[in-house]
Design an enzyme around this catalytic site. Structure first.
Site, PDB file in Angstrom:
ATOM      1  N   HIS A   1       0.737  -0.793   0.005  1.00  0.00           N
ATOM      2  CA  HIS A   1       0.085  -0.186   0.204  1.00  0.00           C
ATOM      3  C   HIS A   1       1.060   1.357  -0.036  1.00  0.00           C
ATOM      4  O   HIS A   1       2.518   1.061   0.411  1.00  0.00           O
ATOM      5  CB  HIS A   1      -1.084   0.232   1.496  1.00  0.00           C
ATOM      6  CG  HIS A   1      -0.215   0.431   2.444  1.00  0.00           C
ATOM      7  ND1 HIS A   1       0.717  -0.683   2.691  1.00  0.00           N
ATOM      8  CD2 HIS A   1       0.333   1.323   3.273  1.00  0.00           C
ATOM      9  CE1 HIS A   1       1.224  -0.555   4.327  1.00  0.00           C
ATOM     10  NE2 HIS A   1       0.996   1.072   4.364  1.00  0.00           N
TER      11      HIS A   1
ATOM     12  N   ASP B   1       0.426   5.202   1.687  1.00  0.00           N
ATOM     13  CA  ASP B   1       0.038   5.792   2.946  1.00  0.00           C
ATOM     14  C   ASP B   1      -1.313   6.472   3.007  1.00  0.00           C
ATOM     15  O   ASP B   1      -1.215   7.520   2.060  1.00  0.00           O
ATOM     16  CB  ASP B   1       0.944   6.891   4.101  1.00  0.00           C
ATOM     17  CG  ASP B   1       1.490   5.264   5.003  1.00  0.00           C
ATOM     18  OD1 ASP B   1       1.506   4.106   4.887  1.00  0.00           O
ATOM     19  OD2 ASP B   1       2.992   5.474   4.532  1.00  0.00           O
TER      20      ASP B   1
END
Length: 329
Positions: free
Chosen positions: A130, A132
């Site tokens: 991912h 953030d």
């Protein structure tokens, strides 16, 4: 995937870094892999950096996307003071809170997610990767993570260069992706069940945004494959199967080892990454070990992403992630 990458933007970033380094010859920037990651030595982060040192660190960050420091045993206050030299700070986390007494810090503890999900998440090559808080309309520009309690082995973190991943795609696919946008939101990992506590936190601090699949980096001008696997749920305008197949292809491509770097933490290590051009993955092997692990993260305020077509991201729900002194959370 194995197409040669264009060199012109990298040559310009290399030249900028070399020019900055001529003013700070005591600062060493050592690349750690072909496309991402550099270890910086010769600076002491406990005290304020000079303007020239700040410029060199920033230039290294823009060129290598994530930079690492060793043997920097900072207090919370010193961590935040270092971070502020590169921009305004957000709250620790817009959904999951912050360290008591230090609103700009977020605790990355070993079991911080223990009460969020149940069941076994489906494991794919991109699981856990991912950037953030891309569910926000203005995700953080950068993150700075400091290691405090570090296991003797295990617990490494990996990052991938999403600009290099974009450049490795065919021109035809690049052109198609530039027309697409996707919805980013918080949700439990696929295959796991969200806890009532997690659902309440997400409901009380809902963030949903539509970002371009291809963004333009606001400082380097590079095109970036903006496909944060942990947050991007669907591609707007495509049917369910089209969206899923396309995203799974892009996620698998983006986390290919050729675009990545792996960092072994030590007490006093810092990682400083460009959240606009990278994704990263938290380690899973730590849960097979008895050792504790504690890190702390600060994040810098970011701008609203802009697509290759010139269109900004759209907020579907929730407020932008602002500086801590004026944040909505």
């Amino acid at each position: 995937m194995n197409m040669p990458l264009p060199h012109a933007p990298l040559q310009r970033l290399d030249e900028q870094l070399q020019a900055a380094n001529t003013l700070t010859p005591h600062v060493r920037v050592a690349p750690q892999s072909a496309h991402i990651g550099a270890l910086i030595s010769g600076v002491v982060l406990e005290r304020p950096l000079s303007a020239a040192e700040v410029h060199t660190v920033r230039s290294a960050l823009l060129r290598w996307k994530v930079v690492f420091f060793r043997d920097q045993h900072l207090t919370h206050e010193q961590h935040l003071a270092f971070s502020r030299q590169f921009g305004e700070l957000t709250l620790g986390h817009p959904v999951f809170g912050h360290v008591d007494g230090h609103p700009e810090l977020y605790s990355i503890a070993k079991h911080r997610k223990a009460n969020r999900h149940s069941g076994q998440a489906e494991q794919r090559p991109w699981t856990g990767w991912h950037a953030d808080v891309t569910a926000a309309h203005s995700p953080p520009a950068a993150s700075i993570l400091r290691g405090v309690t570090i296991p003797p082995y295990g617990g490494d973190t990996q990052w991938t260069n999403l600009a290099a991943a974009y450049n490795a795609l065919s021109a035809s696919l690049q052109a198609f992706l530039q027309t697409l946008r996707g919805e980013h939101r918080f949700s439990a990992p696929q295959g796991a069940t969200a806890s009532a506590e997690y659902l309440e936190l997400v409901r009380n601090n809902t963030l949903v945004s539509e970002h371009p699949l291809i963004t333009v980096h606001p400082e380097t001008g590079e095109k970036v494959l903006y496909i944060s696997p942990g947050f991007l749920k669907t591609v707007s305008g495509l049917n369910t199967r089209e969206s899923r197949v396309l995203l799974e292809f892009l996620w698998e491509h983006a986390v290919s080892s050729e675009f990545t770097v792996r960092f072994k933490w030590e007490p006093g290590s810092l990682a400083f990454w460009d959240n606009r051009a990278t994704a990263h993955v938290a380690p899973q092997d730590i849960f097979a070990l008895e050792f504790d692990r504690q890190l702390y993260r600060s994040t810098l305020v970011g701008k609203i992403p802009v697509g290759a077509d010139g269109r900004e991201s759209t907020a579907i729900q929730g407020d932008p992630v602002l500086a801590a002194h004026g944040a909505a959370y």
